[in-house]
Design an enzyme around this catalytic site. Structure first.
Site, PDB file in Angstrom:
ATOM      1  N   GLY A  51      35.530  41.569  52.359  1.00  0.00           N
ATOM      2  CA  GLY A  51      36.443  41.257  51.254  1.00  0.00           C
ATOM      3  C   GLY A  51      37.896  41.227  51.712  1.00  0.00           C
ATOM      4  N   TYR A  52      38.767  41.055  50.743  1.00  0.00           N
ATOM      5  CA  TYR A  52      40.198  40.859  51.026  1.00  0.00           C
ATOM      6  C   TYR A  52      40.820  42.059  51.765  1.00  0.00           C
ATOM      7  CZ  TYR A  52      45.190  40.391  49.750  1.00  0.00           C
ATOM      8  OH  TYR A  52      46.558  40.343  49.750  1.00  0.00           O
TER       9      TYR A  52
ATOM     10  N   ASP B  47      23.109  45.323  49.409  1.00  0.00           N
ATOM     11  CA  ASP B  47      23.710  45.593  48.111  1.00  0.00           C
ATOM     12  C   ASP B  47      23.616  47.108  47.902  1.00  0.00           C
ATOM     13  OD1 ASP B  47      24.230  46.009  45.395  1.00  0.00           O
ATOM     14  OD2 ASP B  47      23.528  43.982  44.898  1.00  0.00           O
TER      15      ASP B  47
ATOM     16  N   TYR C 111      36.656  48.089  34.136  1.00  0.00           N
ATOM     17  CA  TYR C 111      37.000  48.166  35.565  1.00  0.00           C
ATOM     18  C   TYR C 111      37.838  49.414  35.845  1.00  0.00           C
ATOM     19  CZ  TYR C 111      39.648  47.594  39.832  1.00  0.00           C
ATOM     20  OH  TYR C 111      40.234  47.843  41.050  1.00  0.00           O
TER      21      TYR C 111
ATOM     22  N   ARG D 130      50.273  38.645  28.376  1.00  0.00           N
ATOM     23  CA  ARG D 130      48.818  38.754  28.572  1.00  0.00           C
ATOM     24  C   ARG D 130      48.359  40.076  27.960  1.00  0.00           C
ATOM     25  NH1 ARG D 130      46.612  38.499  34.695  1.00  0.00           N
ATOM     26  NH2 ARG D 130      47.815  40.421  34.867  1.00  0.00           N
TER      27      ARG D 130
ATOM     28  N   SER E 179      43.121  52.869  42.317  1.00  0.00           N
ATOM     29  CA  SER E 179      44.094  51.877  41.844  1.00  0.00           C
ATOM     30  C   SER E 179      45.150  52.531  40.967  1.00  0.00           C
ATOM     31  CB  SER E 179      43.323  50.837  41.034  1.00  0.00           C
ATOM     32  OG  SER E 179      44.195  50.020  40.308  1.00  0.00           O
TER      33      SER E 179
ATOM     34  N   LYS F 290      36.031  43.716  40.854  1.00  0.00           N
ATOM     35  CA  LYS F 290      37.427  44.107  40.591  1.00  0.00           C
ATOM     36  C   LYS F 290      38.176  43.256  39.558  1.00  0.00           C
ATOM     37  CE  LYS F 290      39.396  41.095  44.036  1.00  0.00           C
ATOM     38  NZ  LYS F 290      40.444  40.807  44.987  1.00  0.00           N
TER      39      LYS F 290
ATOM     40  N   ASN G 198      43.192  35.302  38.827  1.00  0.00           N
ATOM     41  CA  ASN G 198      43.782  36.124  37.761  1.00  0.00           C
ATOM     42  C   ASN G 198      45.115  36.680  38.217  1.00  0.00           C
ATOM     43  OD1 ASN G 198      41.495  36.133  35.960  1.00  0.00           O
ATOM     44  ND2 ASN G 198      40.469  37.348  37.545  1.00  0.00           N
TER      45      ASN G 198
ATOM     46  N   ASN H 218      27.511  42.824  50.279  1.00  0.00           N
ATOM     47  CA  ASN H 218      26.439  41.972  49.742  1.00  0.00           C
ATOM     48  C   ASN H 218      26.908  40.533  49.585  1.00  0.00           C
ATOM     49  OD1 ASN H 218      28.088  42.087  47.524  1.00  0.00           O
ATOM     50  ND2 ASN H 218      26.551  42.849  46.096  1.00  0.00           N
TER      51      ASN H 218
ATOM     52  N   LYS I 254      37.159  53.174  38.121  1.00  0.00           N
ATOM     53  CA  LYS I 254      37.993  53.835  39.139  1.00  0.00           C
ATOM     54  C   LYS I 254      38.185  55.309  38.761  1.00  0.00           C
ATOM     55  CE  LYS I 254      38.375  50.458  41.893  1.00  0.00           C
ATOM     56  NZ  LYS I 254      37.546  50.463  43.080  1.00  0.00           N
TER      57      LYS I 254
END
Ligand code: NAD
Ligand code: WQD
Length: 339
Positions: A10-11, A58, A150, A295, A125, A85, A198, A32, A154
């Site tokens: 991932g990032y 997974d 989400y 938003r 986060s 996320k 997003n 996964n 966390k």
């Protein structure tokens, strides 16, 4: 020393794998590939010259996860990035988010306990703070009721690690990230948002390159100097480096508590318009944007007090907003060539 990085394609995970390898760690990835691509393993190797181990597992699958640990008892520490996320999607699909993020962590901790692997660094986060009463926000600030499933995963995950550590040898470092942006300087790895982004920065770069027509700036009537919302943006490579420091700290037995918590940000807040201004300066591209409605669920302003991380970890973010925007722009351009 072998480190397991979950979510390593991932990032943030991929940037962390690079930093770990460049600091002499052997890395094995579990992912996964639900939000990343296997090619990232090649790309990591292109940067470091070392191919990380990779297992497509997974983590919600208990048997496969414990089987992995039985065969890899020599792991010195785990960095747990793997999670879903997307805040908005979590509101639409709460059970998917709770199942994925919570069962993965439980299976991971069970596998660790059974094999006497005791060090875990967890991706938390700044969302756990909600809109803080005092800014900059310290690690001691109260946790606010989560605004999304989400965010709740966390908070619950932090508690699961706390509770597990109090009755086992497990030790944890919980890293609360502010807003990670940017990409590796080689532009070989970066953020790969699937569908319409997003987050602000991929939306900016996709608009500038012509994939999106216009950026909507969500509200200009906040009580901030220019009316747009403020965040603490941090370069993903600075963030990745903090994970190397955290894992070193655990392995060298330098932790002062069973579970330690650190804010990872720069300590500076930037408004949406300031981010756009920085982007236009470093890219030379005039961005098409307009102010639109706020938003739902957005907080007005948050930035970190990073004193504890700076002093206790001996880590400090080095890159400024222009560095972040330039690397994000270089990455968008590199992606264009691949499209
Ligand atoms: P990402 O989606 O790029 O990476 C997460 C990786 O985990 C993906 O490669 C995905 O395929 C994998 N994954 C998800 N569920 C899995 C499962 N059940 N089993 C195995 N692999 C699974 O996200 P990222 O931006 O790199 O975020 C990494 C972590 O940091 C996440 O825990 C995220 O919640 C947290 N975080 C991210 C941000 C942010 O803005 N990017 C901010 C704060 C915290
Ligand atoms: C940044 C700013 C938007 C898009 C999210 C998660 C948080 C954490 C980081 C994981 C805000 C504005 C955005 C756009 C805009 N992730 N914006 N137009 O909302 O701070 O945090 O990612 O833990 O939990 O909630 O990040 O990048 O979405 O927004 O004006 O098209 O940009 O309103 O002020 P956010 P973001």
């Amino acid at each position: 020393m072998k480190i397991l990085v979950t979510g390593g394609t991932g990032y943030i995970g991929s940037h962390t794998v690079v930093e770990l390898q460049q600091n002499g760690y052997e890395v094995v990835i579990i992912d996964n590939l639900s939000n990343s691509y296997i090619e990232v393993v090649d790309n990591i190797e292109k940067i470091t010259g070392i191919r990380p181990g990779f297992h497509k597992i997974d983590l919600t699958e208990k048997e496969k996860t414990s089987d992995f640990f039985r065969k890899n008892k020599d792991i010195a520490g785990v960095i747990h990035f793997a999670a879903l996320k997307a805040v908005g999607e979590s509101v639409e699909k709460p059970l998917e988010y709770y199942h994925n993020n919570i069962s993965s962590l439980i299976n991971l901790l069970q596998g660790m306990k059974e094999n006497n692997i005791n060090n875990i660094v967890f991706s938390s986060s700044c969302t756990v703070y909600g809109q803080p009463d005092e800014l900059p926000v310290t690690e001691k600030a109260p946790i606010k009721k989560a605004l999304s499933p989400y965010g709740n995963t966390k908070q619950i995950s932090e508690q699961i690690i706390e509770n597990t550590s109090s009755v086992s040898n497990i030790r944890g470092i919980l890293l609360r990230y502010f807003n990670p942006i940017g990409a590796h300087k080689t532009a070989i790895i970066g953020e790969l948002p699937i569908g319409v982004p997003n987050n602000l920065v991929p939306f900016i770069t996709q608009t500038a390159i012509g994939i999106r027509e216009q950026l909507g700036v969500f509200g200009d009537d906040y009580t901030t100097p220019d009316g747009t919302a403020i965040r603490d943006y941090i370069h993903v490579v600075d963030l990745a480096k903090a994970h190397v420091v955290a894992i070193d700290r655990m392995i060298k037995n330098k932790c002062k508590k069973k579970v330690e918590i650190f804010n990872l940000g720069t300590g500076d807040g930037f408004s949406v318009l300031e981010v756009i201004k920085s982007f236009e300066k470093v890219s030379g591209v005039k961005l098409n944007y307009r102010i639109v409605e706020r938003r739902a669920g957005d907080i007005e302003k948050v930035w970190a007090n990073t004193t504890f991380a700076n002093e206790e970890l001996g880590w400090k973010a080095e890159k400024n907003i222009d560095d972040m925007m330039l690397s994000a722009w270089n990455w968008e351009n590199a992606l264009k060539d691949k499209r």
